[in-house]
Design a protein around this motif. Structure first.
Motif, mmCIF file in Angstrom:
data_model
loop_
_atom_site.group_PDB
_atom_site.id
_atom_site.type_symbol
_atom_site.label_atom_id
_atom_site.label_comp_id
_atom_site.label_asym_id
_atom_site.label_seq_id
_atom_site.Cartn_x
_atom_site.Cartn_y
_atom_site.Cartn_z
ATOM 1 N N PRO A 1 -9.091 -87.751 143.599
ATOM 2 C CA PRO A 1 -8.853 -87.495 145.031
ATOM 3 C C PRO A 1 -8.834 -86.012 145.383
ATOM 4 O O PRO A 1 -9.348 -85.607 146.424
ATOM 5 N N ASP B 1 -2.088 -84.914 149.137
ATOM 6 C CA ASP B 1 -2.566 -85.291 147.807
ATOM 7 C C ASP B 1 -1.754 -84.595 146.725
ATOM 8 O O ASP B 1 -1.352 -85.220 145.732
ATOM 9 N N MET C 1 -3.109 -92.964 146.100
ATOM 10 C CA MET C 1 -4.322 -92.240 146.497
ATOM 11 C C MET C 1 -5.569 -92.991 146.037
ATOM 12 O O MET C 1 -6.426 -92.470 145.335
ATOM 13 N N CYS D 1 -8.371 -92.254 150.611
ATOM 14 C CA CYS D 1 -8.976 -90.913 150.645
ATOM 15 C C CYS D 1 -10.108 -90.856 151.664
ATOM 16 O O CYS D 1 -10.210 -89.902 152.442
#
Length: 312
Positions: free
Chosen positions: A58, A121, A136, A141
């Protein structure tokens, strides 16, 4: 469809960075170099993070978006600026001017939202490492990145719609090197207090709120890092955030300087320098910051270079 005032100007004249003709070729070379470094550096990050499985995370997904955004951001401004360095009459049609204004604003807002996504993140990675892959996940994302781009477009569209309703009947001299809304508002032949108020509150929403949200996330991040018992673990955790913190600092400092001051204290040359920094210099520095301070990117670059060398 907007009804334009019959006295609306057909083109604007851009003053540029300086009126000194003896400086134009030097400035052309300098900013062409900056543009090439920006394009190559960001394209390299996009390419590396796509082909190297190590970077299919991510964090690098958002970094790819940031690199793509930086290329678009500078391409919105620099090519026209480079052409104008070589011309005596630095004109731009009104349609092209307002389009440039709208696209530049949209990309700048997207940049702010994207930096916030990158902070989230890092927050999840450090504060909830055991649940990182679950939280995530790819769809989240993609949704976050999509929301950043769409949000930038919507806020820019609202400001552009209100600007297009203003009559521009002259003068048409833009004391800037590209069409930026605060400068264009000074040329309107009508009261622009509503537009300036809207621009100010837009700046608060898209810069102040994300900035303080980022700062808040780093309070929790730093608190979690300090609980790590080993020095090596703390150093590694800090290193994953250092590049992002530096990029955030560079971006928001100039944005605040440009958009969150009272209209009466704007100085043309200072505004040019601030805009130059976040529109040209920061996108050029971002790939350098992320490659020079990021072990994963440097390792991926070495591996790719080694493979290419062996194949040849």
């Amino acid at each position: 469809m907007f009804t334009w005032n019959s006295t609306t100007v057909d083109e604007f004249i851009l003053v540029g960075l300086t009126g000194r003709q003896d400086m134009q070729i030097l400035l052309f070379i300098v900013f062409l170099t900056c543009y090439l470094v920006t394009f190559i550096g960001n394209a390299l990050i996009i390419w590396l993070s796509n082909i190297n499985p190590r970077l299919h995370t991510p964090m690098y997904f958002f970094l790819r978006n940031l690199s793509c955004l930086d290329i678009c951001y500078t391409s919105c401004v620099v090519p026209k600026m480079l052409i104008n360095f070589l011309l005596v009459k630095k004109s731009i049609s009104s349609n092209a001017c307002f389009t440039q204004m709208s696209v530049h604003m949209s990309l700048g807002i997207t940049d702010s939202f994207l930096l916030l996504s990158m902070a989230y993140d890092r927050y999840v990675a450090i504060c909830s490492p055991l649940h990182y892959t679950k939280i995530m996940h790819p769809m989240l994302c993609i949704s976050m990145a999509g929301a950043c781009w769409v949000g930038g477009f919507i806020v820019s569209l609202i400001n552009t719609v209100y600007t297009l309703q203003l009559p521009f009947c002259g003068p048409n001299i833009v004391n800037h090197f590209f069409c930026e809304e605060p400068t264009l508002l000074e040329l309107a032949c009508a009261d622009t207090s509503l537009n300036k108020t809207l621009l100010f509150f837009s700046a608060v929403i898209v810069s102040v709120i994300p900035f303080f949200a980022i700062c808040s996330s780093y309070v929790y991040i730093i608190s979690s890092i300090m609980k790590i018992r080993t020095t090596g673990g703390r150093r590694k955790a800090f290193s994953t955030c250092a590049s992002h913190i530096l990029v955030v600092t560079l971006f928001y400092d100039t944005i605040f300087f440009m958009y969150l001051r009272p209209g009466t204290v704007h100085v043309a040359n200072q505004d040019k320098m601030a805009t130059l920094f976040y529109s040209v210099i920061t996108p050029m520095l971002n790939p350098l910051i992320y490659t020079l301070r990021n072990k994963d990117v440097k390792l991926a670059l070495r591996e790719t270079t080694r493979k290419a060398t062996l194949q040849n």
